[in-house]
Design an enzyme around this catalytic site. Structure first.
Site, PDB file in Angstrom:
ATOM      1  N   ARG A  26       0.718  -1.362   0.110  1.00 40.48           N
ATOM      2  CA  ARG A  26       0.044   0.006   0.032  1.00 40.48           C
ATOM      3  C   ARG A  26       0.852   1.272  -0.311  1.00 40.48           C
ATOM      4  NH1 ARG A  26      -2.765  -4.260   1.851  1.00 40.48           N
ATOM      5  NH2 ARG A  26      -5.191  -4.433   1.599  1.00 40.48           N
ATOM      6  N   SER A 167     -12.867  -9.669   2.126  1.00 36.16           N
ATOM      7  CA  SER A 167     -11.629  -9.777   1.470  1.00 36.16           C
ATOM      8  C   SER A 167     -11.078  -8.366   1.662  1.00 36.16           C
ATOM      9  CB  SER A 167     -11.897 -10.361   0.245  1.00 36.16           C
ATOM     10  OG  SER A 167     -10.612  -9.796  -0.504  1.00 36.16           O
ATOM     11  N   ASP A 316      -4.202 -15.650   7.116  1.00 37.21           N
ATOM     12  CA  ASP A 316      -2.885 -16.130   6.718  1.00 37.21           C
ATOM     13  C   ASP A 316      -2.185 -17.048   7.455  1.00 37.21           C
ATOM     14  OD1 ASP A 316      -3.447 -14.781   4.044  1.00 37.21           O
ATOM     15  OD2 ASP A 316      -2.026 -13.083   4.628  1.00 37.21           O
TER      16      ASP A 316
HETATM   17  C1  S3P Z   1      -4.237  -9.185   1.907  1.00 41.15           C
HETATM   18  C2  S3P Z   1      -5.344  -9.477   2.165  1.00 41.15           C
HETATM   19  C3  S3P Z   1      -5.936 -10.819   2.398  1.00 41.15           C
HETATM   20  C4  S3P Z   1      -4.548 -11.714   2.746  1.00 41.15           C
HETATM   21  C5  S3P Z   1      -3.570 -11.505   1.815  1.00 41.15           C
HETATM   22  C6  S3P Z   1      -3.082 -10.049   1.794  1.00 41.15           C
HETATM   23  C7  S3P Z   1      -4.027  -7.596   1.694  1.00 41.15           C
HETATM   24  O1  S3P Z   1      -6.477 -11.558   1.206  1.00 41.15           O
HETATM   25  O2  S3P Z   1      -4.834 -13.114   2.767  1.00 41.15           O
HETATM   26  O3  S3P Z   1      -2.117 -12.101   2.322  1.00 41.15           O
HETATM   27  O4  S3P Z   1      -2.981  -7.140   1.594  1.00 41.15           O
HETATM   28  O5  S3P Z   1      -4.886  -7.020   1.613  1.00 41.15           O
HETATM   29  P1  S3P Z   1      -7.721 -11.322   0.864  1.00 41.15           P
HETATM   30  O6  S3P Z   1      -8.378 -10.116   1.278  1.00 41.15           O
HETATM   31  O7  S3P Z   1      -8.330 -11.842  -0.318  1.00 41.15           O
HETATM   32  O8  S3P Z   1      -8.698 -12.249   2.052  1.00 41.15           O
END
Ligand code: S3P
Length: 429
Positions: A26, A167, A316
């Site tokens: 980000r 998500s 994760d």
């Molecule tokens: C992440 C969001 C998660 C996570 C990924 C990193 C992120 O995925 O599993 O390792 O940086 O926004 P989801 O948002 O698809 O669950």
């Protein structure tokens, strides 16, 4: 590359883990969209975040590396990106492709995005659908669901979007596209996912409202580059937290770890299991809470149930939680975690398969797994399946397994945790 791990009595030491992967991605993306310079410290120089840098370089952002883990992002403003001359390649990184799709949807140009074998099997329609509703033209293989994905962006309108999955990648993509509208975009999630995008956008000057699991973004605000100090990644710290918890006599302190409440499910679960875990030195850096985590081994762990709103807070960490569960007394049930099937690998299958080879009693279910703790673990040959977290999970399980554990195809660890194996060797007593 192979990882070789021997059974060990305990781990001991004081460490820091590399910068948070989600926040590092980000910082590059939002730094690129800001005016002026964003100075990033403790950036995760792992393969995934380097892919994000390469993609934004291809759209004209300039970067200057100023130290081993620090860099300057020379922002170009919301409207400063250029049409990339070639296909953007995100490598293994789901966060890069999905968040970037949101940004690309707002650009008045054509772009195409692809990635490695794993990325090209992962669902993109969940992101493409709301972005199309906002006005972007998006296509891809299999009816637009799989990469390579093409995006023709521009002229977006705000929407009210109710997501069927919790998500952060979907939520963030729609939020970023929302910056390119002239109204308020609303996103509602079934459970609250990690909120780093909300926090960083607010820090850089965007107008964000959050109530319960709904987020609103106002379009058009200018982002202004500011220094970002990336906290240590709790998802990386988790491997050593569990290692210390399962090896009696261990004592570990992990400094400067991100403690964002949308990410601390692993702490709640370890405490619930009965681990000796303490947090100290809590403070905040650029809108993100951080602190030091101290874990001591020797407490008897017990099985727990992990479900519902806890799942997105530790999604994760489920692979490494399965290792803690294997060393706990009784059954651990993980449910509501069908999302695991669409991560870097199908982590229900890969984690259960590899731990099973080591002697763990573990059953796959439709939306999770059931682990019966207490069986003796034995070292064996494990396969990472190209998934960084599966590789590190097998390595940590190896510390508690008789003999030697060999994890093959372990170069993927570099995706999120460069230096994992060196750090582990230093801590093992
Ligand atoms: C992440 C969001 C998660 C996570 C990924 C990193 C992120 O995925 O599993 O390792 O940086 O926004 P989801 O948002 O698809 O669950």
């Amino acid at each position: 590359m192979e990882l070789h791990v021997r059974q060990s009595k305990k781990i001991q030491g004081q460490i820091e883990v590399p910068g948070d992967k989600s926040i590092s991605h980000r910082a590059v993306m939002l730094g690129s969209l800001s005016h002026g310079i964003t100075e990033v410290k403790n950036f995760l120089m792992g393969a995934d975040c380097l892919s994000t840098i390469e993609c934004f370089k291809a759209m004209g952002t300039e970067f200057e590396q100023t130290g081993e883990t620090s860099l300057l992002v020379k922002g170009m403003g919301l409207k400063g990106l250029n049409e990339p001359r070639d296909v953007l390649n995100v490598g293994n990184s789901g966060t890069t492709i999905r968040l970037m799709m949101g940004i690309l949807a707002g650009q008045p140009f054509f772009s195409s995005v692809t990635g490695d074998d794993s990325i090209r099997t992962r669902p993109m329609a969940r992101v493409a659908a709301p972005l199309k509703e906002m006005g972007a033209v998006i296509d891809g293989r299999k009816g637009g669901n799989l990469a390579p994905i093409t995006v023709r962006g521009g002229n977006l309108k705000p929407i009210e979007f109710v997501s069927t999955v919790a998500s952060a990648q979907v939520k963030s993509a729609v939020m970023l596209a929302g910056l390119y509208t002239s109204g308020v975009t609303t996103i509602k999630e079934p459970e609250r996912s990690r909120d780093h995008t909300e926090r960083m956008l607010t820090y850089l000057g965007a107008q964000i409202n959050v109530y319960e699991s709904t987020v609103q973004v106002s379009g058009g605000a200018e982002l202004i580059g500011k220094p970002i100090e990336v906290p240590g990644d709790i998802s990386s710290a988790a491997f050593f937290m569990v290692a210390a918890a399962i090896l009696p006599g261990s004592s570990i302190r992990i400094n400067r770890v991100g403690l964002n409440p949308t990410r601390t499910g692993i702490i709640d679960v370890l405490l619930d299991m009965g681990a000796d875990l303490r947090i100290t030195n809590e403070r905040e850096v650029n809108g993100e809470p951080i602190g030091d985590i101290i874990v001591k081994g020797g407490s008897k762990l017990k099985g727990v149930v992990i479900e519902g709103s806890l799942i997105p807070r530790l999604i994760d960490e489920i692979p490494i939680i399965a290792v803690a569960a294997a060393r706990a007394e009784g059954e651990t049930i993980i449910r509501d975690a069908a999302e695991l099937k669409v991560k870097e690998t199908n982590r229900i299958a890969t984690v259960a398969g590899e731990l099973n080879k080591m002697g763990v009693e573990i059953t796959q279910t439709e939306d999770g797994m059931i682990i019966t703790g207490g069986s003796a673990l034995k070292g064996t040959f494990c396969e990472s399946h190209g998934d960084h977290r599966v590789a590190m999970t097998a390595a940590i399980a190896g510390l508690a397994a008789a003999g030697e554990t060999v994890v093959s195809n372990a170069g993927c660890v570099n995706v999120s945790f460069p230096g994992f194996s060196n750090l582990l060797s230093k801590l093992v007593v």
